[in-house]
Design a protein around this motif. Structure first.
Motif, PDB file in Angstrom:
ATOM      1  N   VAL A   6      11.321   2.249  -4.956  1.00 42.16           N
ATOM      2  CA  VAL A   6      12.706   2.387  -4.515  1.00 42.16           C
ATOM      3  C   VAL A   6      12.809   3.528  -3.512  1.00 42.16           C
ATOM      4  O   VAL A   6      12.243   4.596  -3.723  1.00 42.16           O
ATOM      5  CB  VAL A   6      13.633   2.657  -5.723  1.00 42.16           C
ATOM      6  CG1 VAL A   6      15.021   3.045  -5.270  1.00 42.16           C
ATOM      7  CG2 VAL A   6      13.691   1.432  -6.623  1.00 42.16           C
ATOM      8  N   MET A   7      13.534   3.288  -2.422  1.00 38.38           N
ATOM      9  CA  MET A   7      13.793   4.334  -1.441  1.00 38.38           C
ATOM     10  C   MET A   7      15.265   4.707  -1.509  1.00 38.38           C
ATOM     11  O   MET A   7      16.135   3.835  -1.435  1.00 38.38           O
ATOM     12  CB  MET A   7      13.437   3.859  -0.027  1.00 38.38           C
ATOM     13  CG  MET A   7      11.988   3.487   0.147  1.00 38.38           C
ATOM     14  SD  MET A   7      11.562   3.116   1.872  1.00 38.38           S
ATOM     15  CE  MET A   7      11.656   4.760   2.599  1.00 38.38           C
ATOM     16  N   SER A   8      15.557   6.006  -1.690  1.00 40.99           N
ATOM     17  CA  SER A   8      16.950   6.441  -1.777  1.00 40.99           C
ATOM     18  C   SER A   8      17.177   7.650  -0.894  1.00 40.99           C
ATOM     19  O   SER A   8      16.249   8.401  -0.584  1.00 40.99           O
ATOM     20  CB  SER A   8      17.331   6.766  -3.228  1.00 40.99           C
ATOM     21  OG  SER A   8      16.559   7.841  -3.715  1.00 40.99           O
ATOM     22  N   ILE A  51      11.035   7.236  -3.680  1.00 37.91           N
ATOM     23  CA  ILE A  51      10.735   8.108  -2.556  1.00 37.91           C
ATOM     24  C   ILE A  51      12.041   8.418  -1.827  1.00 37.91           C
ATOM     25  O   ILE A  51      12.904   7.547  -1.678  1.00 37.91           O
ATOM     26  CB  ILE A  51       9.702   7.449  -1.607  1.00 37.91           C
ATOM     27  CG1 ILE A  51       9.296   8.404  -0.486  1.00 37.91           C
ATOM     28  CG2 ILE A  51      10.217   6.133  -1.054  1.00 37.91           C
ATOM     29  CD1 ILE A  51       8.115   7.887   0.323  1.00 37.91           C
ATOM     30  N   ALA A  52      12.214   9.684  -1.438  1.00 34.64           N
ATOM     31  CA  ALA A  52      13.427  10.094  -0.743  1.00 34.64           C
ATOM     32  C   ALA A  52      13.411   9.574   0.694  1.00 34.64           C
ATOM     33  O   ALA A  52      12.382   9.523   1.351  1.00 34.64           O
ATOM     34  CB  ALA A  52      13.552  11.614  -0.755  1.00 34.64           C
ATOM     35  N   GLU A  99       3.765   9.463   3.814  1.00 34.74           N
ATOM     36  CA  GLU A  99       4.107   9.615   2.405  1.00 34.74           C
ATOM     37  C   GLU A  99       4.315   8.255   1.757  1.00 34.74           C
ATOM     38  O   GLU A  99       3.863   8.019   0.637  1.00 34.74           O
ATOM     39  CB  GLU A  99       5.358  10.471   2.227  1.00 34.74           C
ATOM     40  CG  GLU A  99       5.709  10.679   0.761  1.00 34.74           C
ATOM     41  CD  GLU A  99       6.970  11.495   0.534  1.00 34.74           C
ATOM     42  OE1 GLU A  99       7.298  11.728  -0.640  1.00 34.74           O
ATOM     43  OE2 GLU A  99       7.619  11.883   1.531  1.00 34.74           O
ATOM     44  N   LEU A 100       5.004   7.358   2.462  1.00 31.87           N
ATOM     45  CA  LEU A 100       5.205   6.020   1.925  1.00 31.87           C
ATOM     46  C   LEU A 100       3.865   5.331   1.696  1.00 31.87           C
ATOM     47  O   LEU A 100       3.649   4.699   0.654  1.00 31.87           O
ATOM     48  CB  LEU A 100       6.072   5.187   2.871  1.00 31.87           C
ATOM     49  CG  LEU A 100       6.294   3.726   2.466  1.00 31.87           C
ATOM     50  CD1 LEU A 100       6.956   3.626   1.100  1.00 31.87           C
ATOM     51  CD2 LEU A 100       7.124   3.003   3.529  1.00 31.87           C
ATOM     52  N   LEU A 101       2.954   5.464   2.654  1.00 30.65           N
ATOM     53  CA  LEU A 101       1.628   4.869   2.522  1.00 30.65           C
ATOM     54  C   LEU A 101       0.906   5.421   1.291  1.00 30.65           C
ATOM     55  O   LEU A 101       0.295   4.671   0.524  1.00 30.65           O
ATOM     56  CB  LEU A 101       0.808   5.143   3.784  1.00 30.65           C
ATOM     57  CG  LEU A 101      -0.634   4.638   3.794  1.00 30.65           C
ATOM     58  CD1 LEU A 101      -0.681   3.118   3.671  1.00 30.65           C
ATOM     59  CD2 LEU A 101      -1.347   5.102   5.072  1.00 30.65           C
ATOM     60  N   ALA A 102       1.003   6.737   1.086  1.00 30.70           N
ATOM     61  CA  ALA A 102       0.347   7.354  -0.068  1.00 30.70           C
ATOM     62  C   ALA A 102       0.935   6.838  -1.375  1.00 30.70           C
ATOM     63  O   ALA A 102       0.207   6.576  -2.349  1.00 30.70           O
ATOM     64  CB  ALA A 102       0.478   8.876   0.009  1.00 30.70           C
TER      65      ALA A 102
END
Length: 261
Positions: free
Chosen positions: A91-93, A113-114, A121-124
């Motif tokens: 989830v991205m918020s 993830i913020a 960061e998303l990839l990690a």
């Protein structure tokens, strides 16, 4: 400009199909291109309707789901999914919207993830969730030499990532619930702080806020709310609130003896 260097971790996950759900066409396309450049097959859609259509046509390993979308928002979409059969969910918020992340975890999201988030960061996070998902056997039958962690009549298979209740029924756990339970059974009858549980179940780089662990513990307790006392295997009883005890001002304790056999 996004870099397109492909490393060892990319090769390990290469071929995994991902789905991006975001109403912003620029973010959607840039994210798709970046993840595709790192070895993933990526589809990108704008809303829940298109997501469900995509799920009918393809099998995905993971969905990156934006929360703030017009019409049906990400949390409503997440609520509608069957978490026993749906892909892993990140989830991205928006930064500061802690409640979205807490609710997302409670609904069964595997990570959060913020937003705005760096592509790296998303990839990690994607790599981490896929790595934790691992290879799951198609059958729950015990292979020769397979060992289980047993407590209060319950049986946990760390390899197949399956939990069996005292009646030998498989209890579906999200990735986060499984990792939290593994942390507890690896440290039975010890008081574990919230920071310890966050570090060991979500990783040292996870965002630390106490409410996240409280939500995960609450969800795990509900999954363990079955009477395991009659099946033996432990002296603490089988109910979730008895197995995972709250230690005031300190944290939580897994109150069952754990055997590996």
């Amino acid at each position: 400009m996004f870099q397109t260097h492909i490393g060892v971790d990319d090769l390990m996950d290469r071929g995994a199909r991902l789905l991006i759900v975001d109403d912003d066409p620029d973010i959607r396309e840039l994210t798709r291109q970046f993840l595709h450049a790192h070895g993933y097959d990526v589809d990108a859609v704008e809303d829940g309707v298109a997501m469900r259509k995509a799920l009918e046509q393809e099998s995905y390993a993971l969905i990156v789901l934006d929360v703030m979308m017009p019409g049906e928002d990400g949390l409503s979409i997440l609520r509608s999914l069957d978490r026993a059969t749906a892909p892993a969910i990140i989830v991205m918020s928006v930064i500061g919207e802690e409640v979205d992340r807490i609710v997302g975890l409670e609904m069964g999201a595997d990570d959060y993830i913020a937003k705005p988030a760096s592509p790296r960061e998303l990839l990690a996070r994607i790599r981490s969730v896929l790595r934790r998902q691992g290879e799951r056997p198609a059958t729950s039958a015990a292979a020769p030499g397979r060992h289980f962690q047993r407590f209060a009549g319950w049986r946990l298979d760390a390899i197949a990532r399956q939990l069996f209740d005292p009646d030998d029924v498989v209890i579906n756990l999200s990735d986060g619930e499984f990792r939290l339970l593994m942390t507890f059974v690896d440290h039975p009858r010890r008081v574990l702080t919230r920071d310890f549980l966050l570090d060991h179940s979500r990783g040292a780089n996870a965002e630390h806020f106490d409410r996240a662990i409280d939500v995960q513990v609450s969800r795990l307790r509900r999954k363990l709310m079955r009477d395991g006392g009659s099946s033996g295997g432990g002296s603490a009883g089988g109910r979730g609130d008895e197995l995972i005890r709250t230690v005031r001002n300190e944290g939580y304790m897994f109150a069952a003896d754990v055997e590996r056999r």
